[in-house]
Design an enzyme around this catalytic site. Structure first.
Site, PDB file in Angstrom:
ATOM      1  N   CYS A 136       0.832  -1.204   0.000  1.00  0.00           N
ATOM      2  CA  CYS A 136       0.000   0.000   0.000  1.00  0.00           C
ATOM      3  C   CYS A 136       0.868   1.255   0.000  1.00  0.00           C
ATOM      4  CB  CYS A 136      -0.931  -0.003   1.216  1.00  0.00           C
ATOM      5  SG  CYS A 136      -1.922   1.494   1.343  1.00  0.00           S
ATOM      6  N   CYS A 139      -0.411   4.118   2.101  1.00  0.00           N
ATOM      7  CA  CYS A 139      -0.228   3.969   3.552  1.00  0.00           C
ATOM      8  C   CYS A 139       1.236   4.216   3.941  1.00  0.00           C
ATOM      9  CB  CYS A 139      -0.591   2.566   4.016  1.00  0.00           C
ATOM     10  SG  CYS A 139      -2.059   1.879   3.283  1.00  0.00           S
ATOM     11  N   ASP A 140       2.160   3.720   3.142  1.00  0.00           N
ATOM     12  CA  ASP A 140       3.567   3.658   3.581  1.00  0.00           C
ATOM     13  C   ASP A 140       4.548   4.505   2.769  1.00  0.00           C
ATOM     14  OD1 ASP A 140       2.784   1.808   5.517  1.00  0.00           O
ATOM     15  OD2 ASP A 140       2.909   0.157   4.088  1.00  0.00           O
TER      16      ASP A 140
END
Ligand code: NAP
Length: 320
Positions: A136, A139-140
């Site tokens: 992701c 997300c990261d």
């Protein structure tokens, strides 16, 4: 043990689930929607959405899902924060049990549990998940400011993740097992023009390389599938973007699956093999897999469930 009954119960809170809820609520079915493990579904881990009709300006995935939720609630859906862990689809009423301990029953069930990112299943990938290996970018990605990252895959997700990662990383290498992408042309054009992105064709990830203490990724072992040549390259992060698998484990042994684990529905319908059980969105769609097609199928499922409840009600009424 707390228990809840609903005429229509919807599993999942992506575009299919919320659209089914909007239609079911407007049909006065007072639906319960169980959000599941990832409230809002996959669109909550994307950023720009440019192909959902109705918005001339770029919108954000999480915002779109908040709006769908608000609309579903506004017309009379009760949204429940729980994850279903057990189902008995042939019971009448249909029986489900949540993580919270709550038992649910319903007359009609609409399954919209969606799909989740696939992994390569390498032991080293597993070891470094959360320590430099991710599925992701939204997300990261933030952790890779001025760093080098690899993106594995060649579909829309891989190309979008690579483009998104250029906001942080100073070098992005897309590693793809073939010599052409599956992704939409418009995305490919953007990727090929981007100065920070390189593509390594005909190449697969053989192993994630890293350190144990502290645990972290330092590189990757890549293999050219045409020549067989193996090389180790340096990288700070590896994003796996090789597609999605449907979230259908819960229904194993109760409903028939297509290859790949997708739920089978009747042609031109969302009806499954069990009466009163419908499936919509990525959990059944191995072809289109778009937010807008999921929403369309959610609408179909609610209309079909409503008709089925109505006919069943009339049959019962006549028998009494
Ligand atoms: P996808 O279209 O199925 O693409 C998966 C990619 O990963 C393919 O290029 C595939 O290679 C590669 N791959 C699969 N297994 C692999 C393995 N074991 N090792 C190495 N490579 C592997 O999946 P996706 O990109 O996640 O997209 C899923 C669906 O969502 C699609 O229908 C897509 O259109 C949609 N989507 C749309 C948008 C958008 O409209 N903006 C954004 C994201 C996703 P091959 O090419 O060789 O098969």
């Amino acid at each position: 043990m707390p228990a809840r009954h609903a005429r229509a119960l919807i599993l999942g809170s992506g575009p299919a689930g919320y659209t089914a809820a909007i239609y079911a609520a407007r049909a006065m079915l007072k639906p319960l929607l169980i959000q599941g493990i990832q409230p809002g579904g996959q669109l909550t881990i994307t950023t720009d959405v440019e192909n959902y009709p109705g918005f001339a300006k770029v919108i954000q995935g999480p915002w779109l899902m908040e709006e769908m939720k608000a609309q579903a609630e506004h017309v009379g859906t009760e949204v429940v924060s729980d994850t279903i862990t057990e189902v008995r689809l042939k019971d009448r009423p249909i029986w489900l049990k949540g993580d919270s301990g709550t038992e649910y029953t319903c007359d009609a069930l609409i399954i919209c549990t969606g799909a989740q990112a696939k992994w390569l299943n390498l032991p080293s990938e597993e070891k470094f998940k959360g320590f430099g290996v991710s599925a992701c970018a939204t997300c990261d990605g933030f952790f890779y400011r001025n760093k080098k990252v690899l993106v594995i895959g060649g579909g829309n997700t891989a190309v979008e993740e690579a483009l998104f990662l250029t906001n942080f990383a100073n070098e992005v290498v897309v590693v793809h097992r073939r010599n052409e992408f599956k992704a939409e042309r418009i995305l490919q054009d953007r990727l090929f023009k981007h100065p920070k992105i390189k593509v390594q064709w005909d190449t697969v990830l053989e192993d994630v390389l890293g350190t144990d203490d502290p645990r972290g990724v330092t590189g990757a072992r890549l293999k050219n599938v045409k020549t067989g040549a193996v090389e180790d390259v340096a990288a700070d992060g590896i994003f796996v973007a090789i597609g999605h698998k449907p979230a259908t484990e819960l229904f194993e042994g109760q409903l028939p699956f297509k290859p790949g684990g997708y739920l089978i529905t009747e042609p031109r319908s969302t009806a499954t093999a069990i009466e009163g059980v419908y499936a919509a969105g990525d959990v059944t769609d191995d072809v289109y897999r778009q937010a807008v097609t999921a929403a369309g199928m959610g609408c179909m499922a609610a209309l079909e469930a409503e008709r089925w409840l109505h006919v069943r009600g009339e049959v019962r009424h006549a028998a009494e």
